[in-house]
Write a protein that holds these residues in place. Structure first.
Motif, mmCIF file in Angstrom:
data_model
loop_
_atom_site.group_PDB
_atom_site.id
_atom_site.type_symbol
_atom_site.label_atom_id
_atom_site.label_comp_id
_atom_site.label_asym_id
_atom_site.label_seq_id
_atom_site.Cartn_x
_atom_site.Cartn_y
_atom_site.Cartn_z
ATOM 1 N N THR A 89 0.849 -1.195 0.000
ATOM 2 C CA THR A 89 0.000 0.000 0.000
ATOM 3 C C THR A 89 0.882 1.242 0.000
ATOM 4 O OG1 THR A 89 -1.892 1.051 1.081
ATOM 5 C CG2 THR A 89 -0.261 -0.005 2.522
ATOM 6 N N SER A 90 0.280 2.408 0.338
ATOM 7 C CA SER A 90 1.018 3.650 0.139
ATOM 8 C C SER A 90 0.642 4.700 1.162
ATOM 9 C CB SER A 90 0.716 4.201 -1.262
ATOM 10 O OG SER A 90 -0.596 4.754 -1.286
ATOM 11 N N THR A 91 1.315 5.841 1.047
ATOM 12 C CA THR A 91 0.941 7.031 1.818
ATOM 13 C C THR A 91 0.426 8.104 0.870
ATOM 14 O OG1 THR A 91 3.209 7.869 1.689
ATOM 15 C CG2 THR A 91 2.625 6.556 3.627
ATOM 16 N N PHE A 92 0.004 7.724 -0.312
ATOM 17 C CA PHE A 92 -0.449 8.660 -1.334
ATOM 18 C C PHE A 92 -1.574 9.544 -0.802
ATOM 19 C CE2 PHE A 92 -2.885 9.317 -5.472
ATOM 20 C CZ PHE A 92 -2.037 10.331 -5.913
ATOM 21 N N GLN A 93 -1.392 10.840 -0.899
ATOM 22 C CA GLN A 93 -2.356 11.848 -0.449
ATOM 23 C C GLN A 93 -2.695 11.718 1.041
ATOM 24 O OE1 GLN A 93 -5.716 11.502 -3.123
ATOM 25 N NE2 GLN A 93 -4.684 12.634 -4.753
ATOM 26 N N MET A 94 -1.861 10.965 1.741
ATOM 27 C CA MET A 94 -2.093 10.727 3.176
ATOM 28 C C MET A 94 -3.520 10.266 3.449
ATOM 29 S SD MET A 94 0.160 13.319 5.472
ATOM 30 C CE MET A 94 1.955 13.098 5.525
ATOM 31 N N PHE A 95 -4.049 9.481 2.503
ATOM 32 C CA PHE A 95 -5.407 8.946 2.692
ATOM 33 C C PHE A 95 -5.430 7.937 3.821
ATOM 34 C CE2 PHE A 95 -8.729 5.852 2.033
ATOM 35 C CZ PHE A 95 -9.828 6.610 1.671
ATOM 36 N N ASN A 96 -4.421 7.069 3.867
ATOM 37 C CA ASN A 96 -4.395 6.018 4.890
ATOM 38 C C ASN A 96 -4.017 6.608 6.239
ATOM 39 O OD1 ASN A 96 -5.002 4.187 2.900
ATOM 40 N ND2 ASN A 96 -2.886 3.500 2.609
ATOM 41 N N LYS A 97 -4.878 6.395 7.214
ATOM 42 C CA LYS A 97 -4.637 6.927 8.546
ATOM 43 C C LYS A 97 -3.583 6.087 9.270
ATOM 44 C CE LYS A 97 -9.380 8.572 9.143
ATOM 45 N NZ LYS A 97 -10.604 8.495 9.980
ATOM 46 N N PRO A 98 -2.859 6.687 10.196
ATOM 47 C CA PRO A 98 -1.909 5.899 10.990
ATOM 48 C C PRO A 98 -2.590 4.706 11.673
ATOM 49 C CG PRO A 98 -1.546 8.244 11.344
ATOM 50 C CD PRO A 98 -2.789 8.127 10.509
ATOM 51 N N LYS A 99 -3.842 4.902 12.096
ATOM 52 C CA LYS A 99 -4.538 3.820 12.805
ATOM 53 C C LYS A 99 -4.736 2.597 11.924
ATOM 54 C CE LYS A 99 -8.527 2.843 15.743
ATOM 55 N NZ LYS A 99 -9.546 2.135 15.016
ATOM 56 N N VAL A 100 -4.976 2.804 10.620
ATOM 57 C CA VAL A 100 -5.194 1.647 9.762
ATOM 58 C C VAL A 100 -3.904 0.841 9.606
ATOM 59 C CG1 VAL A 100 -4.673 2.490 7.409
ATOM 60 C CG2 VAL A 100 -6.571 0.924 7.768
ATOM 61 N N PHE A 101 -2.758 1.528 9.660
ATOM 62 C CA PHE A 101 -1.486 0.801 9.608
ATOM 63 C C PHE A 101 -1.290 -0.020 10.879
ATOM 64 C CE2 PHE A 101 -0.293 4.296 6.565
ATOM 65 C CZ PHE A 101 -0.137 3.470 5.460
ATOM 66 N N ARG A 102 -1.740 0.521 12.000
ATOM 67 C CA ARG A 102 -1.652 -0.253 13.254
ATOM 68 C C ARG A 102 -2.586 -1.467 13.202
ATOM 69 N NH1 ARG A 102 1.609 2.676 16.382
ATOM 70 N NH2 ARG A 102 1.502 4.963 16.269
ATOM 71 N N GLU A 103 -3.745 -1.296 12.582
ATOM 72 C CA GLU A 103 -4.656 -2.427 12.417
ATOM 73 C C GLU A 103 -4.026 -3.504 11.537
ATOM 74 O OE1 GLU A 103 -7.676 -2.903 13.956
ATOM 75 O OE2 GLU A 103 -7.077 -1.115 15.074
#
Length: 958
Positions: A89-103
Motif C-alpha cells: 500500500t502507500s501514503t499517497f495523499q495521506m489517505f491512509n490513517k496511521p490507525k489503519v497501519f496499526r490495524e
C-alpha cells in the motif's frame, strides 16, 4: 492439469472470442460491480478467492479501517490454516490513517510494505491457487465503500501458472515489493508525526445547526425518505378518520424527528409527548424545537424536577404524568395530539392510565419492538393501525444507521460444557478466557480514535469480575447493573462519552431506552436467548455519530442450543424454516450498504449444529407466533397473512398439521367445519401445490376458481403468457397430478382417491362434480383454497418459470420425479440415482453418518466448483445398463441432474446444482469394501454445466 487447461481454453473462447460459445467454465472473465438490487458486490468475489487460495498479494493505494474490517475474520481463518499473504500500500495523499497501519500490524499472516514511489495508485488483487492464479484488477481500493457500495469496475481474470499475463502482474508486484518499506511500529510513529489529519465528519441525520426560533429555520429541516413514507402512512390513518396509529421503527432511525414532522404537519393547539425516562426529555424537547420552531417558552418539561405544565408542547415522564393528582389537573381533552415513545411498555398500568384518561384528536405510539411476551396486545390498543414499519435491514439500506461489522467469534468451552451454567462462572472469568476476550476486541478493533465500548455479560457477577480484571490489564471500565441508580448510570455514560471510560459492562439494563451514539464497539459475552434482545443490544451502537464510520459487533459464540437465533435476528427471518435460516448463514447479502456479517469457522459450525437440532416447529413456538400475528391484525390470520407480516413460513404450518384448517383447530379457533373430503382435498393442495415449485398447477386452480370449465388451449395460452413450459410431457404431468395418478397409493388415499380435476371429452378441465359442489356451498373451504393459490403464486416467484428445476433451490426425490415429468412418484426407490424418461437425477448426501453401511458409503467428492468425483452404486460395472445410460448421456440425450445436501440433518430436501455430464476420460472400474468382500463400483468425474455458486459450494464442502 489437462482439465484445467481445457476449461481455461473454453473460458478464453467465451470471454474474448464468442460469447455464445456453449462450453462455460468457472474460469471465464467477469466484470465485478456493486449492484445492491441484484445483491452483487466486489467483496463477495474477493472473499471467495481468499477462502480457496494458497497465498495472496494485494496492491492497493487506499485502505480504510472499515474495508479491513470486512476481511479480518477471513484472514484469521486463513491464519489458522497456515495461509499467508502480502499487502502493498502507500501514503499517497495521506489517505491512509496511521490507525489503519496499526490495524494491519495485528494481522499475523499478512506482511505489509509501503510502496516507495510517488503517486502509487494501483488496485489489484492476486490469488495463487494450486496450478493457476486469479486476478482482480480495476477501480476498487480496500475500502468498504469500494468493495460493497460505490460504482466500480473490476475485471476478474484467471490464468494458468505458466501464463504470461499473470507473470507480468506478479513480477511487477515483486519489483515494487522489493523496493518497498516494511511496515513497523517505528515507521508508523514517524508517519503519525507527519500525518495531516483530514477533516472527518459522519453524515449527520439532519445536517446543520439551526439557531433561533423562527419558523423558516424549522422548515429548512426536511424528513428523510423513510420518514416521508411514515408521515404518509400516518396521514392515511387520519384520513380514514382513525384517531390512533402505531409506528414501528428500528432503534436509531429518527423516531423523535419523525414524530416532530408529524406534529408540524397538523400544528395542534397543544401536544403531549410521553417518555419513560427523564434523561430523554431534554433531547426530545430540543429536537421538536428544531423542527417546529417557535418560542422557547412554547416547549416545556414535566418531570420530577421541572413542572412547566402550561407549555404548548409538553414533554412528560410517564411516572409523573400517571400520578392521579397530576393527570387530573389536566382536562381529558387538553391535548389534541399525544405521542408515546417506547410504547411497547404500554401494558403497564401507568401507561394505560394516561391512554385511558386523555381523549386527544390523535394518539401516536412509537416503538422498535412491538412484540410482547406477556400477552398484552399492543396492536389492539392502537386499533390495529400500523401506519408504518421500518426494520433493521431497511434502515441500513436507507443509510439511516451507522454501518456495522458483525463477527461471530469462537468462545472458549470448558471440557465440552456450556459456559452459561452458574457453576462454571469461574471459567467465565478465568484468565484464559479474559485473555481471549481482550485478544478479540483488540484484533477486530473499532472505528475512531478511541474505543467507546459496551459489553453485555451473562450475569452481574461476571460483569463485575470481568471489569475488575480488565482494569488490572490497563483498561478503564465499569460494571453497571440494575442495582445501580439512574444517577450513577448517567454519570458513567457521561464518562464513556468524554473518554474517561473505555467500556461499560452490563447485563440487560442497556438493551433499550438509552442513547449513547458514540459507542463504536459492542461485545456480546452471553448466549442469545431472544432475537428481540439481540437486536436491541446490537442497536446500541447503530446511532450515527461524527466520531465513527461504523460499529464493530463481536459476538462470542459457545455451544449454545439457541445459536440458531443469531441468523434469525440478523436477517429478520422469522419463518421457522430451517432451510431459510441456513441460507441466511450461507449468504449474508441481505445486509445492505457497507455492513457485513462474518463468522469464524468454528463459530459458524456451532450455529449450523444448533440449526440442525433446533425444534423450530414445536407447537409452543408456532402457537406463540400465531397469537402474535393474530394480535397484530386483529382477526384469524390466513396463510397469506403470515407471509405478508414476515412471520412463519406457511409451509411450516401445513407440514405440521397437513393443512391450515387443522392447524386452526389446534389453535382452538372456532371456525366452520370441513367435511372429510374437503379436508383431504385441502391437504393435497397444501402439501403439493402450496410450495409453488411449479406454477402450472396453481395457474389451473386459479382459472377454475373463476370459471366452471377451462379449455386445454386457454390453459396453455395462460401458461405461455407467464413464460411457463407448455410441452406435452409437462402438461401431461399436470394432468396426472390432479388425477392423483402420479402419487403412491398412500398419498392417493390421503388426498381423497378421486380425481380432483378432470379433462372431459371436449378437452376442457373441470372440477369433479363432488368438489365443484363443495366449493360452491362452503365459503370457508373456498377461502382456504383461494388462500393456498395466493401463497403458491408468492412462493413461485423464487423459481424459474421456463426451467423444470431452479439452481440452488431445494427439492425432494418426490419433487424431482414430478418436475422431471415422470409418470409416478418413485422417490422411495430412486435412492442415489435412477435413469428414467431420458432423465437421471443423482442424489448425494455429502457428509454421511459414521455408522453408514460400507457398501453404500460412497466417497463422492467435489474436486472444485465444476467437477464432482462420483461413484455409482456398488455391484455395478462399466457395462451395467444403468451405468451406460449415464456414461452415454450425451449420445442418448439423457439429462443428468445433480442434487446434493450437506448431511442428513438437512432432512429430505437437496440443493439442485444443475445439469452434469460425465467426463468419459475419467470413467473407471474400481472396488469398495463391504464387511468381508470387495464390491465392484464405477467412478467418474461429473462435469457440472454451470460452476456451483461459491457460497453453496463452501457450505457443502466445508
Amino acid at each position: 492439469m489437462e482439465n484445467i487447461i481445457e476449461q481455461m481454453q473454453h473460458s478464453f473462447q467465451k470471454g474474448f472470442i464468442d460469447r455464445n460459445h456453449s462450453q462455460s467454465s468457472r474460469f471465464r472473465p467477469e466484470l465485478l460491480v456493486n449492484q445492491a438490487s441484484k445483491r452483487q458486490d466486489v467483496l463477495t468475489t474477493l472473499v471467495d478467492e481468499l477462502k480457496s487460495c494458497q497465498s495472496f498479494m494485494f496492491s492497493v493505494a487506499f485502505i480504510t479501517e472499515s474495508g479491513l474490517a470486512t476481511l479480518k475474520s477471513h484472514l484469521l481463518d486463513l491464519y489458522e490454516r497456515g495461509i499467508r499473504g502480502k499487502i502493498l500500500t502507500s501514503t499517497f495523499q495521506m489517505f491512509n490513517k496511521p490507525k489503519v497501519f496499526r490495524e494491519l500490524l495485528k494481522i499475523k499472516n499478512v506482511d505489509v510494505r509501503i510502496a516507495d514511489v510517488e503517486g502509487f495508485h494501483s488496485k489489484g488483487y492476486i490469488f495463487h491457487h494450486d496450478t493457476f492464479y486469479s486476478l482482480i484488477v480495476g477501480s476498487s481500493n480496500l475500502t468498504a465503500n469500494a468493495l460493497k457500495v460505490n460504482y466500480e469496475w473490476n475485471l476478474k481474470l484467471t490464468s494458468h501458472e505458466n501464463g504470461e499475463i499473470i507473470h507480468h502482474f506478479h513480477d511487477q508486484f515483486e519489483e515494487m515489493w522489493g523496493n518497498a518499506q516494511p511496515l513497523t511500529e517505528h515507521w508508523i510513529d514517524l508517519y503519525e508525526e507527519e500525518y495531516v489529519h483530514p477533516h472527518f465528519s459522519q453524515v449527520a441525520e439532519f445536517p446543520g445547526e439551526y439557531k433561533g426560533n423562527r419558523l423558516k429555520d424549522s422548515l429548512a429541516i426536511y424528513p428523510n425518505k423513510m420518514q416521508k413514507a411514515a408521515l404518509k402512512g400516518i396521514e392515511s390513518v387520519r384520513q380514514a378518520e382513525e384517531n390512533r396509529a402505531l409506528i414501528v421503527s428500528a432503534t436509531g432511525t429518527g423516531k423523535t424527528y419523525l414524530s416532530a414532522f408529524g406534529v408540524r404537519s397538523v400544528r395542534p393547539k397543544r401536544m403531549l409527548f410521553v417518555v419513560h425516562r427523564e434523561q430523554i426529555l431534554q433531547k426530545a424537547k430540543q429536537d421538536f424545537h428544531r423542527v417546529l420552531g417557535g418560542e422557547e417558552s412554547d416547549f416545556g418539561i414535566l418531570s420530577g424536577s421541572v413542572k412547566e405544565t402550561d407549555s404548548k408542547y409538553l414533554f412528560a415522564t410517564v411516572q409523573m404524568m400517571s400520578k392521579p393528582e397530576v393527570m387530573q389537573s389536566f382536562d381529558p381533552e387538553e391535548f389534541d395530539y399525544i405521542l408515546i415513545d417506547e410504547v411497547h411498555k404500554a401494558g403497564s398500568m401507568s401507561y394505560l392510565q394516561i391512554i385511558e384518561y386523555f381523549k386527544p384528536e390523535f394518539l401516536l405510539g412509537m416503538t422498535a419492538t412491538p412484540e410482547r411476551t406477556d400477552g398484552f396486545n399492543l396492536f389492539e390498543l392502537f386499533d390495529y393501525n400500523v401506519a408504518y414499519e421500518i426494520r433493521l435491514q431497511e434502515a441500513l439500506e436507507e443509510d439511516m444507521l451507522t454501518p456495522f461489522h458483525y463477527v461471530g467469534v469462537t468462545d472458549l468451552i470448558v471440557e465440552g460444557e456450556e459456559l452459561e451454567r452458574t457453576d462454571l462462572f469461574t471459567h467465565l472469568t478465568a484468565g484464559e478466557r479474559v485473555d481471549r476476550v481482550i485478544e478479540k476486541i483488540d484484533y477486530y478493533g473499532y472505528s475512531g480514535e478511541r474505543v467507546s465500548g459496551l459489553i453485555f455479560c451473562s450475569s452481574k457477577q461476571e460483569a463485575r469480575k470481568l471489569s475488575q480484571q480488565m482494569n488490572e490489564r490497563g483498561f478503564s471500565t465499569v460494571a453497571l447493573t440494575g442495582e445501580d441508580s439512574q444517577e450513577i448510570r448517567r454519570e458513567q455514560v457521561l464518562r464513556l462519552e468524554n473518554g474517561a471510560l473505555d467500556y461499560i459492562l452490563t447485563v440487560d439494563i442497556f438493551n433499550e431506552g438509552i442513547d449513547i451514539p458514540c459507542i463504536n464497539q459492542v461485545v456480546m459475552l452471553r448466549q442469545t436467548k431472544s432475537s428481540i434482545v439481540f437486536i436491541q443490544q446490537l442497536g446500541r451502537g447503530l446511532r450515527k455519530h461524527d466520531t465513527k464510520n461504523y460499529v464493530t459487533v463481536i459476538d462470542f459464540i459457545g455451544n449454545y442450543e439457541n445459536n440458531y437465533l443469531i441468523p434469525i435476528a440478523l436477517s429478520g427471518d422469522y419463518t421457522q424454516n430451517k432451510d431459510n435460516i441456513r441460507r441466511r448463514m450461507i449468504d449474508t447479502s441481505y445486509i445492505q450498504g457497507t455492513s457485513t456479517v462474518n463468522f469464524e469457522e468454528v463459530a459458524k459450525q456451532r450455529i449450523y449444529d444448533a440449526i440442525k437440532t433446533a425444534k423450530l416447529t414445536h407447537m409452543k413456538v408456532l402457537r406463540d407466533a400465531y397469537k402474535e400475528l393474530k394480535n397484530r391484525i386483529g382477526r384469524v390470520p390466513l396463510l397469506a397473512d403470515f407471509h405478508k407480516n414476515h412471520s412463519i413460513d406457511p409451509r411450516v404450518l401445513v407440514d405440521k398439521k397437513d393443512n391450515y384448517h387443522e392447524f386452526l383447530i389446534a389453535m382452538k379457533e372456532e371456525i366452520e367445519p370441513l367435511s372429510k373430503y374437503e379436508q383431504q382435498v385441502l391437504t393435497m393442495f397444501s402439501l403439493e401445490i402450496l410450495n409453488g415449485k411449479r406454477e402450472h398447477e396453481v395457474v389451473l386452480l386459479d382459472l377454475l376458481m373463476e370459471n366452471e370449465k377451462v379449455s386445454y388451449e386457454s390453459f396453455k395460452e395462460k401458461l405461455q403468457q407467464k413464460n411457463c413450459r407448455t410441452d406435452e410431457h409437462t402438461l401431461r404431468s399436470v394432468e396426472r397430478i390432479f388425477k392423483l395418478s402420479f402419487f403412491t397409493s398412500n398419498d392417493t388415499k390421503k388426498y381423497g382417491s378421486s380425481p380432483i380435476i378432470e379433462l372431459n371429452e371436449y378437452r376442457e378441465f373441470e372440477w369433479n362434480p363432488r368438489l365443484k359442489k363443495k366449493l360452491s356451498d362452503n365459503g370457508w373451504f373456498r377461502t382456504l383454497v383461494r388462500d393456498i393459490i395466493h401463497v403458491s403464486y408468492i412462493k413461485n416467484e423464487q423459481y424459474s418459470s421456463d426451467l423444470p428445476l431452479t439452481p440452488y433451490q431445494k427439492y425432494s426425490r418426490k419433487d424431482a420425479c414430478k418436475l422431471l415429468n415422470w409418470d409416478n412418484d418413485e422417490g422411495s426407490t430412486v435412492y442415489g440415482y435412477k435413469p428414467k424418461h431420458q432423465t437421471c437425477p443423482i442424489f448425494i448426501t455429502y457428509h454421511k453418518k459414521d455408522d453408514v453401511e460400507s457398501s453404500i458409503n460412497y466417497e463422492d467428492q467435489f474436486i472444485n466448483p465444476e467437477i464432482l468425483k462420483w461413484y455409482t452404486r456398488s455391484n455395478r460395472t462399466i457395462n451395467s445398463n444403468e451405468v451406460q445410460e449415464i456414461i452415454e448421456a450425451r449420445e442418448r440425450q439423457n439429462d443428468i441432474h445433480l442434487f446434493v445436501k450437506k448431511d442428513d440433518g438437512e432432512g429430505s430436501d437437496f440443493y439442485y446444482l444443475g445439469k452434469a455430464l460425465p467426463d468419459k476420460n475419467t470413467v473407471e472400474e474400481t472396488t469398495m469394501k463391504d464387511k468381508t468382500k470387495e464390491l465392484p463400483v464405477v467412478r467418474m468425474n461429473m462435469m457440472i454445466e454451470q460452476n456451483i455458486d461459491q457460497k453453496i459450494y463452501d457450505y457443502l464442502h466445508e
